[in-house]
Scaffold this motif. Structure first.
Motif, mmCIF file in Angstrom:
data_model
loop_
_atom_site.group_PDB
_atom_site.id
_atom_site.type_symbol
_atom_site.label_atom_id
_atom_site.label_comp_id
_atom_site.label_asym_id
_atom_site.label_seq_id
_atom_site.Cartn_x
_atom_site.Cartn_y
_atom_site.Cartn_z
ATOM 1 N N ARG A 269 0.813 -1.207 0.088
ATOM 2 C CA ARG A 269 0.070 -0.031 -0.043
ATOM 3 C C ARG A 269 0.803 1.152 0.072
ATOM 4 N NH1 ARG A 269 -1.999 -3.374 4.224
ATOM 5 N NH2 ARG A 269 -4.026 -4.149 3.462
ATOM 6 N N LEU A 270 0.542 1.990 -1.020
ATOM 7 C CA LEU A 270 1.550 3.192 -1.153
ATOM 8 C C LEU A 270 0.855 4.483 -0.922
ATOM 9 C CD1 LEU A 270 3.527 1.985 -4.397
ATOM 10 C CD2 LEU A 270 4.238 1.629 -2.014
ATOM 11 N N ALA A 271 1.609 5.608 -0.619
ATOM 12 C CA ALA A 271 0.848 6.752 -0.337
ATOM 13 C C ALA A 271 0.683 7.570 -1.514
ATOM 14 C CB ALA A 271 2.079 7.739 0.534
ATOM 15 N N ARG A 272 1.152 7.235 -2.545
ATOM 16 C CA ARG A 272 0.951 7.902 -3.839
ATOM 17 C C ARG A 272 1.452 6.936 -4.875
ATOM 18 N NH1 ARG A 272 6.177 10.359 -5.739
ATOM 19 N NH2 ARG A 272 7.550 10.612 -3.878
ATOM 20 N N ALA A 273 0.700 6.941 -5.876
ATOM 21 C CA ALA A 273 0.796 5.966 -7.010
ATOM 22 C C ALA A 273 2.309 6.533 -7.863
ATOM 23 C CB ALA A 273 -0.578 6.236 -7.987
ATOM 24 N N ALA A 274 2.550 5.143 -8.279
ATOM 25 C CA ALA A 274 3.873 5.211 -8.884
ATOM 26 C C ALA A 274 3.633 4.459 -10.350
ATOM 27 C CB ALA A 274 4.902 4.556 -8.192
ATOM 28 N N ALA A 275 4.516 5.182 -11.272
ATOM 29 C CA ALA A 275 4.330 4.428 -12.567
ATOM 30 C C ALA A 275 5.766 3.814 -12.830
ATOM 31 C CB ALA A 275 4.365 5.755 -13.649
ATOM 32 N N TYR A 276 5.384 2.252 -13.038
ATOM 33 C CA TYR A 276 6.391 1.533 -13.162
ATOM 34 C C TYR A 276 6.638 1.057 -14.561
ATOM 35 C CZ TYR A 276 4.879 0.804 -8.197
ATOM 36 O OH TYR A 276 4.238 0.960 -7.179
ATOM 37 N N SER A 277 7.930 1.686 -15.011
ATOM 38 C CA SER A 277 8.227 1.459 -16.245
ATOM 39 C C SER A 277 9.482 0.421 -16.528
ATOM 40 C CB SER A 277 8.690 2.799 -17.078
ATOM 41 O OG SER A 277 9.568 3.286 -16.091
ATOM 42 N N VAL A 278 10.005 0.014 -15.363
ATOM 43 C CA VAL A 278 11.048 -0.983 -15.535
ATOM 44 C C VAL A 278 10.869 -2.030 -14.177
ATOM 45 C CG1 VAL A 278 13.024 0.801 -16.204
ATOM 46 C CG2 VAL A 278 12.529 0.117 -13.781
ATOM 47 N N ALA A 279 11.489 -3.319 -14.427
ATOM 48 C CA ALA A 279 11.247 -4.241 -13.419
ATOM 49 C C ALA A 279 11.983 -4.104 -11.979
ATOM 50 C CB ALA A 279 11.641 -5.673 -13.997
ATOM 51 N N ASP A 280 13.073 -3.232 -12.308
ATOM 52 C CA ASP A 280 13.994 -3.145 -10.886
ATOM 53 C C ASP A 280 13.473 -2.009 -10.146
ATOM 54 O OD1 ASP A 280 15.708 -5.170 -11.554
ATOM 55 O OD2 ASP A 280 17.105 -3.843 -12.850
ATOM 56 N N GLN A 281 12.904 -2.418 -9.156
ATOM 57 C CA GLN A 281 12.267 -1.276 -8.377
ATOM 58 C C GLN A 281 12.446 -1.317 -6.689
ATOM 59 O OE1 GLN A 281 10.253 1.182 -9.268
ATOM 60 N NE2 GLN A 281 10.296 0.467 -11.461
ATOM 61 N N PHE A 282 12.696 -0.421 -5.814
ATOM 62 C CA PHE A 282 13.020 -0.826 -4.464
ATOM 63 C C PHE A 282 11.851 0.190 -3.590
ATOM 64 C CE2 PHE A 282 16.917 -0.859 -7.005
ATOM 65 C CZ PHE A 282 17.585 -2.236 -6.256
ATOM 66 N N LEU A 283 11.953 -0.503 -2.613
ATOM 67 C CA LEU A 283 10.903 0.246 -1.592
ATOM 68 C C LEU A 283 12.083 0.923 -0.486
ATOM 69 C CD1 LEU A 283 8.475 0.580 0.435
ATOM 70 C CD2 LEU A 283 9.019 -1.495 1.495
ATOM 71 N N VAL A 284 11.924 2.158 -0.570
ATOM 72 C CA VAL A 284 12.675 3.125 0.486
ATOM 73 C C VAL A 284 12.365 2.996 1.759
ATOM 74 C CG1 VAL A 284 13.927 5.527 0.713
ATOM 75 C CG2 VAL A 284 13.164 4.524 -1.672
ATOM 76 N N LEU A 285 13.192 2.596 2.691
ATOM 77 C CA LEU A 285 12.847 2.541 3.897
ATOM 78 C C LEU A 285 13.847 3.443 4.988
ATOM 79 C CD1 LEU A 285 12.812 -1.270 4.848
ATOM 80 C CD2 LEU A 285 10.828 0.154 4.445
ATOM 81 N N ARG A 286 13.172 4.268 5.726
ATOM 82 C CA ARG A 286 13.779 5.098 6.752
ATOM 83 C C ARG A 286 13.549 4.558 8.084
ATOM 84 N NH1 ARG A 286 16.474 9.066 3.806
ATOM 85 N NH2 ARG A 286 14.963 10.661 2.628
ATOM 86 N N PRO A 287 14.578 4.182 8.798
ATOM 87 C CA PRO A 287 14.531 3.167 10.066
ATOM 88 C C PRO A 287 13.448 3.846 11.022
ATOM 89 C CG PRO A 287 16.835 3.769 9.469
ATOM 90 C CD PRO A 287 16.035 4.386 8.375
ATOM 91 N N GLU A 288 13.513 5.199 11.225
ATOM 92 C CA GLU A 288 12.639 5.882 12.112
ATOM 93 C C GLU A 288 11.024 5.523 11.846
ATOM 94 O OE1 GLU A 288 13.830 9.094 9.357
ATOM 95 O OE2 GLU A 288 14.669 7.245 10.129
ATOM 96 N N HIS A 289 10.855 5.139 10.580
ATOM 97 C CA HIS A 289 9.445 5.081 10.165
ATOM 98 C C HIS A 289 8.996 3.467 10.367
ATOM 99 C CE1 HIS A 289 10.038 8.617 6.898
ATOM 100 N NE2 HIS A 289 9.701 9.042 8.223
#
Length: 365
Positions: A269-289
């Motif tokens: 579940r994402l805060a905002r929609a993202a356009a996925y044009s490539v297969a290599d994607q990453f979830l960005v994690l901030r430790p404090e979150h």
């Protein structure tokens, strides 16, 4: 802590417009078509690593470096090719550039003497400038009798005493120790608010930029990669480079299919929609979150990450928990309170569940 403003140092703030600024040295582009608008009275930090082009840009704005192309305007004035002394800027250098053979008052008075200001007016303006930076009574002291923080204030007083249109600062706090540097960040921010000067501040320190700035322009290889408020750069980075440069981030590989990103077998579940044009994607994690979940706690609407617990280390005011996430990504969580107890109850190698709010869930290529 507040500063007293004075008529001698306050002027009507003016905006800055930089358009398509390029500076080349042979085949090397120190600046590559850089554009930036700074509002009247705004405090903007140019943030970047060594060699990114930030100081070259500041020197071009100050007039010490002539750009290869592009334009610079102060308000309605085109100043691209104007000599530095005709731009009416206050400049604070990294080394402070104070004259050791002059007193504090002599250093602050120097730009006024160059401008032919009368002796009585010089004395009045110097006294007000020193009061502004909280150095009343220091006028007769020698520069070598001052601490690093006091020298920095003298450099600031000299930069504002003649009433500049714009204040430019080139990493002026870098020589200070950590505690004094953090104190001076707040003081410079307060000074800016009191004087209302349009200010551009160059730094490589992200915490410094976050503390002091209305907006931050992050530069890399002579180009701006993102311009925005500190919260925008931190919570909504435009690229992996920005997310990696600003704050502490971890990047967890996710799978993408039919326009949906998934971690393992769980759709994210994402805060905002993202356009996925490539297969290599990453979830960005901030430790404090990330929030450590209690045993038996229901998942709710958060995204759930499960990792292998490795170690818990006491660090005084908090603990560090080391966890291996799926995909072989090691992370460190700073914990306190009840979260520490939840982790302490785990055996090494057991599964640790963590909740991530969709608000802070961001996927980038």
């Amino acid at each position: 802590m507040t500063f007293g403003s004075s008529a001698a140092t306050r002027r009507q703030a003016i905006p800055i417009a930089i358009e398509g600024l390029t500076k080349t040295y042979g085949r090397v582009h120190a600046l590559d078509s850089v554009s930036l608008s700074v509002g009247a009275g705004e405090f903007v930090s140019i943030l970047g690593a060594s060699g990114s082009g930030k100081t070259t840009l500041l020197m071009a704005i100050a007039g010490f470096t002539r750009p290869s192309s592009g334009s610079i305007r102060f308000g309605a004035r085109h100043v691209t090719l104007l000599e530095p002394h005709k731009r009416n800027i206050g400049m604070v250098f990294q080394s402070y550039a104070l004259f050791p053979n002059m007193t504090v008052a002599g250093n602050v008075a120097y730009p006024l003497r160059l401008r032919g200001v009368g002796r009585s007016e010089i004395a009045e303006r110097v006294a007000k400038a020193l009061q502004t930076v909280r150095l009343e009574g220091f006028g007769d002291r020698a520069i070598d009798q001052l601490s690093g923080g006091q020298r920095q204030r003298v450099a600031l007083a000299r930069a504002i005493v003649f009433g500049p249109d714009i204040l430019l600062m080139d990493e002026p706090l870098s020589a200070l120790d950590k505690k004094l540097r953090e104190q001076m960040q707040i003081e410079v921010r307060h000074l800016h608010r009191e004087l209302g000067l349009t200010t551009i501040f160059v730094t490589h320190d992200q915490h410094e930029a976050f503390t002091m700035s209305d907006r931050i322009a992050l530069i890399d290889k002579g180009r701006f990669v993102q311009i925005g408020s500190p919260t925008e750069l931190y919570n909504a980075p435009a690229s992996r480079f920005v997310a990696d440069f600003v704050g502490q981030s971890y990047f967890v590989p996710v799978s993408v299919a039919s326009g949906t990103a998934s971690l393992g077998n769980r759709p994210l579940r994402l805060a905002r929609a993202a356009a996925y044009s490539v297969a290599d994607q990453f979830l960005v994690l901030r430790p404090e979150h990330l929030r450590v979940m209690s045993p038996g706690e229901s998942e709710g609407d958060d995204n759930i990450l499960a990792g292998r617990f490795k170690e818990l280390i006491f660090q005084g005011e908090s603990y560090l928990a080391f966890v291996d996430l799926p995909g072989g990504v090691p992370i460190a969580l700073r914990l306190s309170g009840h979260q520490v107890e939840a982790v302490r109850a785990l055996d090494i190698g057991s599964t640790l569940r963590m909740a991530l709010s969709p608000e802070y869930s961001l996927v980038l290529p």
